[in-house]
Design a protein around this motif. Sequence first.
Motif, short mmCIF file in Angstrom:
data_model
loop_
_atom_site.label_atom_id
_atom_site.label_comp_id
_atom_site.label_asym_id
_atom_site.label_seq_id
_atom_site.Cartn_x
_atom_site.Cartn_y
_atom_site.Cartn_z
N ARG A 48 -20.03 -34.89 24.80
CA ARG A 48 -18.88 -34.73 24.98
C ARG A 48 -18.44 -33.67 25.50
O ARG A 48 -17.48 -33.63 26.52
CB ARG A 48 -18.01 -34.80 23.53
CG ARG A 48 -17.84 -36.17 23.00
CD ARG A 48 -17.01 -35.93 21.50
NE ARG A 48 -16.77 -37.32 21.11
CZ ARG A 48 -16.46 -37.46 19.98
NH1 ARG A 48 -16.42 -36.21 19.05
NH2 ARG A 48 -16.38 -38.60 19.28
N GLY A 52 -16.29 -33.47 29.67
CA GLY A 52 -15.31 -32.46 29.69
C GLY A 52 -14.18 -33.01 28.62
O GLY A 52 -13.04 -32.65 28.57
N LEU A 53 -14.90 -33.75 27.40
CA LEU A 53 -13.83 -34.22 26.51
C LEU A 53 -13.87 -32.84 25.40
O LEU A 53 -12.81 -33.16 24.52
CB LEU A 53 -14.61 -35.40 25.77
CG LEU A 53 -14.44 -36.82 26.21
CD1 LEU A 53 -14.79 -37.87 25.54
CD2 LEU A 53 -12.73 -37.06 26.59
N LEU A 54 -14.73 -31.99 25.43
CA LEU A 54 -14.68 -31.02 24.50
C LEU A 54 -14.98 -29.73 25.32
O LEU A 54 -15.63 -29.83 26.37
CB LEU A 54 -15.58 -30.72 23.32
CG LEU A 54 -15.53 -32.03 22.27
CD1 LEU A 54 -16.67 -32.06 21.47
CD2 LEU A 54 -14.08 -31.72 21.59
N ARG A 55 -14.24 -28.71 25.03
CA ARG A 55 -14.37 -27.26 25.65
C ARG A 55 -15.38 -26.61 24.99
O ARG A 55 -15.35 -26.25 23.79
CB ARG A 55 -13.18 -26.64 25.80
CG ARG A 55 -12.36 -26.56 27.12
CD ARG A 55 -11.26 -25.53 27.16
NE ARG A 55 -11.85 -24.21 27.69
CZ ARG A 55 -11.74 -24.17 29.02
NH1 ARG A 55 -11.52 -25.29 29.86
NH2 ARG A 55 -12.27 -23.04 29.39
N GLU B 218 -10.67 -41.88 22.84
CA GLU B 218 -11.85 -41.07 23.61
C GLU B 218 -12.15 -41.73 24.66
O GLU B 218 -12.37 -40.87 25.66
CB GLU B 218 -13.02 -41.25 22.56
CG GLU B 218 -14.13 -40.17 23.13
CD GLU B 218 -15.34 -40.24 22.18
OE1 GLU B 218 -15.31 -40.55 21.13
OE2 GLU B 218 -16.27 -39.50 22.39
N LEU B 221 -9.09 -40.42 27.14
CA LEU B 221 -9.31 -39.42 27.45
C LEU B 221 -10.50 -39.24 28.65
O LEU B 221 -10.38 -38.26 29.29
CB LEU B 221 -9.79 -38.41 26.24
CG LEU B 221 -8.68 -37.94 25.42
CD1 LEU B 221 -9.21 -37.40 24.39
CD2 LEU B 221 -7.66 -37.01 26.23
N ALA B 222 -11.49 -40.01 28.52
CA ALA B 222 -12.74 -39.82 29.59
C ALA B 222 -12.39 -40.33 30.81
O ALA B 222 -13.00 -40.07 31.94
CB ALA B 222 -14.05 -40.53 29.07
N ARG B 377 -6.40 -33.00 26.64
CA ARG B 377 -7.16 -33.66 27.69
C ARG B 377 -8.30 -33.89 26.82
O ARG B 377 -9.38 -34.48 27.48
CB ARG B 377 -7.19 -32.91 28.63
CG ARG B 377 -6.15 -33.12 29.78
CD ARG B 377 -6.37 -32.19 30.82
NE ARG B 377 -5.09 -31.94 31.59
CZ ARG B 377 -4.61 -32.69 32.80
NH1 ARG B 377 -5.81 -33.06 33.34
NH2 ARG B 377 -3.75 -32.17 33.43
N THR B 378 -8.62 -32.99 25.77
CA THR B 378 -9.94 -32.82 25.13
C THR B 378 -9.70 -33.54 23.72
O THR B 378 -8.47 -33.65 23.29
CB THR B 378 -10.54 -31.44 25.09
OG1 THR B 378 -9.64 -30.79 24.39
CG2 THR B 378 -10.52 -30.89 26.52
N LEU B 379 -10.79 -33.56 23.22
CA LEU B 379 -10.79 -33.95 21.52
C LEU B 379 -10.66 -32.71 20.77
O LEU B 379 -10.73 -33.06 19.53
CB LEU B 379 -12.13 -34.81 21.28
CG LEU B 379 -12.26 -36.13 22.06
CD1 LEU B 379 -13.71 -36.74 21.99
CD2 LEU B 379 -11.28 -37.08 21.41
N ASP B 380 -10.70 -31.47 21.12
CA ASP B 380 -10.64 -30.33 20.70
C ASP B 380 -9.64 -30.48 19.38
O ASP B 380 -8.60 -30.65 19.56
CB ASP B 380 -10.62 -29.09 21.21
CG ASP B 380 -11.75 -28.78 21.86
OD1 ASP B 380 -12.55 -28.04 21.63
OD2 ASP B 380 -11.82 -29.18 23.18
#
Lengths: 311, 380
Positions: A48, A52-55, B218, B221-222, B377-380
Motif C-alpha cells: 500500500r 500511494g495508499l498509505l503515507r 481500496e 483509492l488506488a 486519498r490514502t487509507l491512513d
Amino acid sequence: MDRVIDVRGLTKRFAGRTVVDAVSIAVARGEILGFLGPNGSGKTTTIRMLCGLLRPDAGEGTCLGFDILHEAARIKREVGYMTQRFSLYEDLSIEENLDFVARVYAVPRRREAVEAALERLGLAARRRQLAGALSGGWKQRVALASCLLHAPKLLLLDEPTAGVDPGARRDFWAQIHALAAEGMTVLVSTHYMDEAERCHRLAYIAYGKLLVTGTAADVIAHSGLSTYVVGVAGGDERQLAALASALAQERGVTTVVPFGSTLHVSGTDAAALDGVRDRYAASGAQRWRRAEPSLDDVFVRLTQQAEDNYA
Amino acid sequence: MTPLQPFSWARFVAIARKELVQMRRDRLTFAMIVGVPILQLVLFGYAINADPKQLPTAVVDHDRTVFSRSLVQAVANTGYFRVVAVPAGEDAADRMLERGRAQFAIVVPPGFGRALQRGERPALLVAADATDPSATGNAIAALTTLGAAALRHDLSGPLAALAPPPGPFEVRLQRRYNPEGVTQHNIVPGLLGVILQMTMVMMTAFAVTRERERGTFENLLATPATPLEVMTGKIVPYIAVGFAQATIILAAAKLLFDVPMLGSGALLVACMTLFIAALLALGFTISTVARTQLQAMQMTFFFFLPSLLLSGFMFPFRGMPGWAQALGEVFPLTHFLRVVRGVLLKGNGAADTLPHLWPIALFMLAAAAVALLRYRRTLD
C-alpha cells in the motif's frame, strides 16, 4: 539497472506499533519479485505504501521513477493493484465493472479494450452476470483483467491466488510470466512455496523487517542451514511423531518439519547436527539422508529467528 | 507525459454512472425512494391535526333549567366538544378525566339559572385534562368567547339587561394565507423538506461507507479519481432522486390535500436544488467520518432529530427559547420550511426568499469543505 521500484527505509507505524520497519526494496524492469512472510508481517502495508495508499512515516524512494511521497497521483495511473480481498463491485456485471475501471483510467478506445478483455477471459457470453455471482477462480481472473485494462507498467498483487484452485493458479502464473516477458514488472505476495519458486527473486519479511532477498537458490545457499531427510523404517506415523518431538529438543536442531512420511531436520551448526545424526542413526531404526534445504525449511527457520529477536 | 487534471469530466461520469446502476440494482433502496414519501405523506398528511375538535366531554348539570341546557348546547356547537356522558355528580366526572375517557368536565352548579337571572354572575366550572396543552388550547379559547353569544337568545325581554354590553372596541381578525386553519396546508409543504432531508442525507451517508465495508474503497483509492470527482460523482445521481421525490410530494399535495400553490414553480425548483445540495454535502461528510454503514445511520439520526424538532416542522419555531431558535437557525430544514411555505402559501417571490437562502448556502459550503478535507486519498 532500470529500477521500477527503488525504495529505502520504508517505515510505517500504526498507533505507535511499527508495522513496517526500514524496508528497502529494489525491483528491476521485467522482474517478478515474490513477497513472502507470515500473516501480519507487513506485506500488505508495504504494498500500500508503494502505490500511494498509505503515507510512509519514514523512508524515501521512487516507484516507476516517481517519488512515492509526492507523486502518488502519477504512480496510481501506471500501477495495476490487485487487493487481497476481492474488490470489484459485486452488484455490477462483469462488463460494467471493466467498463467502470476503463473509464476511470481514461483507457483509449475504451469499448474495444473492454471487449478484448472479455474475449481474453472467455467471458464474452457471461458479460451480464453480476461479479458477485462468480466463483473464486473467476473472480480472481476478472480482477486481474481489470488491473491490466489500463496497460500498467507495474503490477502489485496482494495474495492474488488465495483460495484459488490449482488449475486457475497455474493459468495465473503462466499469464504473469508472459506479461513479465513483455516488460511488465510484478511484485506479488504469496504464502505458497511453489509460487515462490516461480518468482525471479524473493523478499522475505517478518515482524515488519525485511530478512532476506535474492533468488530462491541464493536464499537457500545463504541460509547457512544443513538439512537431513529422516525416514522411519516401516513408515510408522506414531513413531515418526515421537521422533519429531524428540529431535526438536536436541541442541543443534533448529527446525523439524514433517514432509509426508519423512521429517526435514535442519540446523545452523552442521557439526552439531551431524552429532545428532550419529547418535540417532546408530539405533538403525531411521534412515538419515543429507539433502538441500527447501525454501520451506529456510522460511520456517527465518520466522523462528525473527520471533526470537523481535517478538 | 500527459498532465494531471484537477477535475476529469470522464472520471466524474464514470462514477456517477456506476452509482446509478448500483442504485437501480438495489431494489430496497429504490423502493424507499418512492415508498418513503408516500408513506410519510399519508401518515403525516392525514393523521396530524393541530386543531383537534369533537373532544370527549362529560357534563354535570345540577341546574337543569333552560339556561343550563342552552349553555351546554352552545358549548357543543363550537365543534370542539362532544358530550359523551352526563354523570350525576362531580366525582364521576373527575374519574372520567383521570381515566382519560373525557378531555373536559363541565359542571353547571345548582341554582345557576336563578343566580343568572338575579345578575349574580354565577360561575361555570370547566375542568380540562391539560396534560397536552396543544390538544386543549383551541377548545379552551373557544370557551372564553362563549359567554357573549351563548345566552343571547334566552336573555331577552325583561332579562335583556343581563346581556353583556358590547366592548369599548371591536377586534377584526384576519387569518391570512390559511384562513380555514387547515393543518395539511402547513404540514404537507413541510413534509417536502422533511422527506428530502431524510432520504438525501442517509443515502449519501452510505455512499462511501458502503464501499469501505465491501472492500471496494481500496480499489477506488488506488485509481486516479480525485476526492472532488468521487464526491460529485456520488452526489449528482441523488439530486435526480431528490427531484423525483419532490415531484411525488408536490403532486400529492395538489391532488390529495389541495394545498394552494401561489408562488413561482421555477423559484421553488431553484430553492430545492440548493437545499438538496446542502443535504447531500452533509451526507457525504458523514460518510467520510463513519467507518461503517451502521455508524453512518446513527450519525444521520443524530443530525435528523434535532433538525426535525427545532426546525418548526412539528412545534412552532417562535415558541422556542432564544438559544433553541439560534440552534434551529443552523439547520437547512428550518430555512427551507420557511421558503417552501412562503412560496406555496404566501406566494413569496425571489426577494422575499433570499434571506432564507444564504444560510442554506453557507451550510452547504461548510459541509462540502469538511467533506473534501476529511476525504482521504490514502487509507491512513
